[in-house]
Write a protein that holds these residues in place. Structure first.
Motif, PDB file in Angstrom:
ATOM      1  N   ASN A  41       0.372   2.147   8.903  1.00  0.00           N
ATOM      2  CA  ASN A  41      -0.644   1.430   7.788  1.00  0.00           C
ATOM      3  C   ASN A  41      -2.079   1.610   8.037  1.00  0.00           C
ATOM      4  O   ASN A  41      -2.962   2.105   7.046  1.00  0.00           O
ATOM      5  CB  ASN A  41      -0.216   0.233   7.629  1.00  0.00           C
ATOM      6  CG  ASN A  41       1.214  -0.074   6.690  1.00  0.00           C
ATOM      7  OD1 ASN A  41       1.364   1.014   6.149  1.00  0.00           O
ATOM      8  ND2 ASN A  41       1.731  -1.165   6.831  1.00  0.00           N
TER       9      ASN A  41
ATOM     10  N   ASN B  97      -2.860   5.332   7.594  1.00  0.00           N
ATOM     11  CA  ASN B  97      -2.690   6.043   6.215  1.00  0.00           C
ATOM     12  C   ASN B  97      -4.014   6.064   5.123  1.00  0.00           C
ATOM     13  O   ASN B  97      -4.275   4.681   5.305  1.00  0.00           O
ATOM     14  CB  ASN B  97      -1.382   5.182   5.709  1.00  0.00           C
ATOM     15  CG  ASN B  97      -0.794   5.662   4.373  1.00  0.00           C
ATOM     16  OD1 ASN B  97      -1.439   6.955   4.185  1.00  0.00           O
ATOM     17  ND2 ASN B  97      -0.233   5.161   3.572  1.00  0.00           N
TER      18      ASN B  97
ATOM     19  N   PHE C 155      -3.729   6.874   2.192  1.00  0.00           N
ATOM     20  CA  PHE C 155      -3.263   7.166   0.573  1.00  0.00           C
ATOM     21  C   PHE C 155      -2.904   5.698   0.176  1.00  0.00           C
ATOM     22  O   PHE C 155      -2.698   4.886   0.819  1.00  0.00           O
ATOM     23  CB  PHE C 155      -2.048   7.780   0.654  1.00  0.00           C
ATOM     24  CG  PHE C 155      -2.187   9.416   1.096  1.00  0.00           C
ATOM     25  CD1 PHE C 155      -2.688  10.158   0.219  1.00  0.00           C
ATOM     26  CD2 PHE C 155      -1.851   9.687   2.340  1.00  0.00           C
ATOM     27  CE1 PHE C 155      -2.828  11.666   0.680  1.00  0.00           C
ATOM     28  CE2 PHE C 155      -1.972  10.996   2.896  1.00  0.00           C
ATOM     29  CZ  PHE C 155      -2.536  11.966   1.839  1.00  0.00           C
ATOM     30  N   SER C 156      -3.387   5.544  -1.139  1.00  0.00           N
ATOM     31  CA  SER C 156      -3.095   4.202  -1.885  1.00  0.00           C
ATOM     32  C   SER C 156      -2.311   4.683  -3.096  1.00  0.00           C
ATOM     33  O   SER C 156      -2.812   5.576  -3.725  1.00  0.00           O
ATOM     34  CB  SER C 156      -4.319   3.507  -1.932  1.00  0.00           C
ATOM     35  OG  SER C 156      -5.312   4.286  -2.987  1.00  0.00           O
ATOM     36  N   ASN C 157      -1.558   3.703  -3.545  1.00  0.00           N
ATOM     37  CA  ASN C 157      -0.781   3.747  -4.905  1.00  0.00           C
ATOM     38  C   ASN C 157      -1.480   2.638  -5.773  1.00  0.00           C
ATOM     39  O   ASN C 157      -0.977   1.567  -5.686  1.00  0.00           O
ATOM     40  CB  ASN C 157       0.639   3.850  -4.710  1.00  0.00           C
ATOM     41  CG  ASN C 157       1.460   4.402  -6.071  1.00  0.00           C
ATOM     42  OD1 ASN C 157       0.938   4.270  -7.030  1.00  0.00           O
ATOM     43  ND2 ASN C 157       2.530   4.831  -5.936  1.00  0.00           N
ATOM     44  N   ARG C 158      -2.268   2.751  -6.714  1.00  0.00           N
ATOM     45  CA  ARG C 158      -2.926   1.780  -7.197  1.00  0.00           C
ATOM     46  C   ARG C 158      -1.936   1.092  -8.647  1.00  0.00           C
ATOM     47  O   ARG C 158      -2.245   0.379  -9.336  1.00  0.00           O
ATOM     48  CB  ARG C 158      -4.320   2.164  -7.711  1.00  0.00           C
ATOM     49  CG  ARG C 158      -5.251   2.399  -6.821  1.00  0.00           C
ATOM     50  CD  ARG C 158      -6.686   2.633  -7.326  1.00  0.00           C
ATOM     51  NE  ARG C 158      -6.666   4.105  -7.713  1.00  0.00           N
ATOM     52  CZ  ARG C 158      -7.555   4.851  -8.469  1.00  0.00           C
ATOM     53  NH1 ARG C 158      -8.748   4.187  -8.523  1.00  0.00           N
ATOM     54  NH2 ARG C 158      -7.486   5.938  -8.926  1.00  0.00           N
ATOM     55  N   LYS C 159      -1.041   2.152  -8.944  1.00  0.00           N
ATOM     56  CA  LYS C 159      -0.199   2.088 -10.121  1.00  0.00           C
ATOM     57  C   LYS C 159       1.116   1.347  -9.663  1.00  0.00           C
ATOM     58  O   LYS C 159       1.851   0.948 -10.482  1.00  0.00           O
ATOM     59  CB  LYS C 159       0.190   3.124 -10.754  1.00  0.00           C
ATOM     60  CG  LYS C 159      -1.142   3.909 -11.348  1.00  0.00           C
ATOM     61  CD  LYS C 159      -0.822   5.129 -12.141  1.00  0.00           C
ATOM     62  CE  LYS C 159      -2.091   5.870 -12.756  1.00  0.00           C
ATOM     63  NZ  LYS C 159      -1.887   7.149 -13.265  1.00  0.00           N
ATOM     64  N   LEU C 160       1.428   1.056  -8.568  1.00  0.00           N
ATOM     65  CA  LEU C 160       2.741   0.703  -7.926  1.00  0.00           C
ATOM     66  C   LEU C 160       2.424  -1.050  -8.060  1.00  0.00           C
ATOM     67  O   LEU C 160       1.740  -1.572  -7.523  1.00  0.00           O
ATOM     68  CB  LEU C 160       2.708   0.990  -6.432  1.00  0.00           C
ATOM     69  CG  LEU C 160       4.198   0.198  -5.897  1.00  0.00           C
ATOM     70  CD1 LEU C 160       5.559   0.899  -6.532  1.00  0.00           C
ATOM     71  CD2 LEU C 160       4.225   0.389  -4.488  1.00  0.00           C
TER      72      LEU C 160
ATOM     73  N   ASN D 253       8.472  -3.056  -6.556  1.00  0.00           N
ATOM     74  CA  ASN D 253       9.859  -2.269  -6.006  1.00  0.00           C
ATOM     75  C   ASN D 253      10.860  -2.803  -5.543  1.00  0.00           C
ATOM     76  O   ASN D 253      10.915  -3.558  -4.564  1.00  0.00           O
ATOM     77  CB  ASN D 253       9.288  -1.371  -4.690  1.00  0.00           C
ATOM     78  CG  ASN D 253      10.101  -0.231  -4.468  1.00  0.00           C
ATOM     79  OD1 ASN D 253      11.508  -0.269  -4.586  1.00  0.00           O
ATOM     80  ND2 ASN D 253       9.550   0.881  -4.341  1.00  0.00           N
TER      81      ASN D 253
END
Length: 222
Positions: free
Chosen positions: A45, A48, A50-55, A58
């Motif tokens: 982490n 990393n 990268f990020s997913n702002r729309k998640l 889950n």
């Protein structure tokens, strides 16, 4: 022997202690695996970018991290309950010994011989093991199921010998009992494990495991 191998529990001399050591090693393996996995995830982490702002959620991940810890706790709990049951079980003891805690010594009375009562004080002889040797050792035959009834005449004490995996509180006005069997001859030592007053650290326990023939001779002698 490497230093890391010495920093462990005492060698087991009874079936109960051997079970406790196996359970300790088993749980330490699980804890090590969990710690390693968490450290790897933290490291990934941090690296990393990268990020997913729309998640937003889950369900699969939430289900996994809910069920997995529960399953791990069940895997740990089952052998733990088994050992607790074995420690509480009384299997037709061949010998019964009544143990009384006093400030600050122990008395032992063998039920098979009512007149045999021993007072066990810490010895002050310089050639003995410091703070651990007593003037009257308690003798028990090995490979023999022994029941010990424990109480106290004044304050709360605790009869403890780590190498056989036994620890039981001596409570005034109450009779507690434990059952154990030692697998080999030898001298096993312990101490009161309950802070019972000024001389709490000066009431050791020394148990000598001998064969049945020598035990009978010892009983007749005393």
């Amino acid at each position: 022997m490497p230093t890391w191998m010495k920093l462990n529990m005492m060698n087991g001399t009874s079936p109960i202690m051997e079970q406790l050591i196996m359970f300790h090693d088993f749980t330490m393996m699980i804890i090590s695996l969990i710690t390693t996995m968490v450290m790897i995830m933290l490291y990934l982490n941090l690296k990393n970018k990268f990020s997913n702002r729309k998640l937003m959620e889950n369900q699969m991940i939430e289900t996994i991290w809910t069920i997995t810890p529960a399953m791990i706790l069940i895997v740990i709990a089952l052998p733990s309950l088994k050992i607790l049951y074995l420690m509480e079980e009384i299997n037709n003891p061949s010998i019964t010994i009544k143990t009384m805690g006093h400030q600050w010594f122990w008395t032992y009375q063998y039920s098979d011989k009512k007149k045999l009562e021993l007072e066990s004080y810490m010895t002050k002889k310089k050639n003995k093991i410091r703070l651990m040797e007593v003037d009257n050792r308690i003798a028990i035959p090995y490979n023999t199921q022994t029941r010990m009834i424990i109480s106290s005449s004044d304050v709360i004490h605790s009869w403890t010998i780590p190498s056989i995996g036994m620890k039981m509180d001596a409570v005034p006005g109450r009779l507690n009992q434990i059952s154990f069997s030692i697998k080999k001859p030898g001298i096993f030592m312990g101490q009161c494990s309950e802070i019972c007053g000024t001389n709490h650290s000066f009431m050791p326990i020394t148990l000598e495991s001998i064969n049945m023939k020598n035990f009978i001779k010892w009983m007749e002698k005393n």
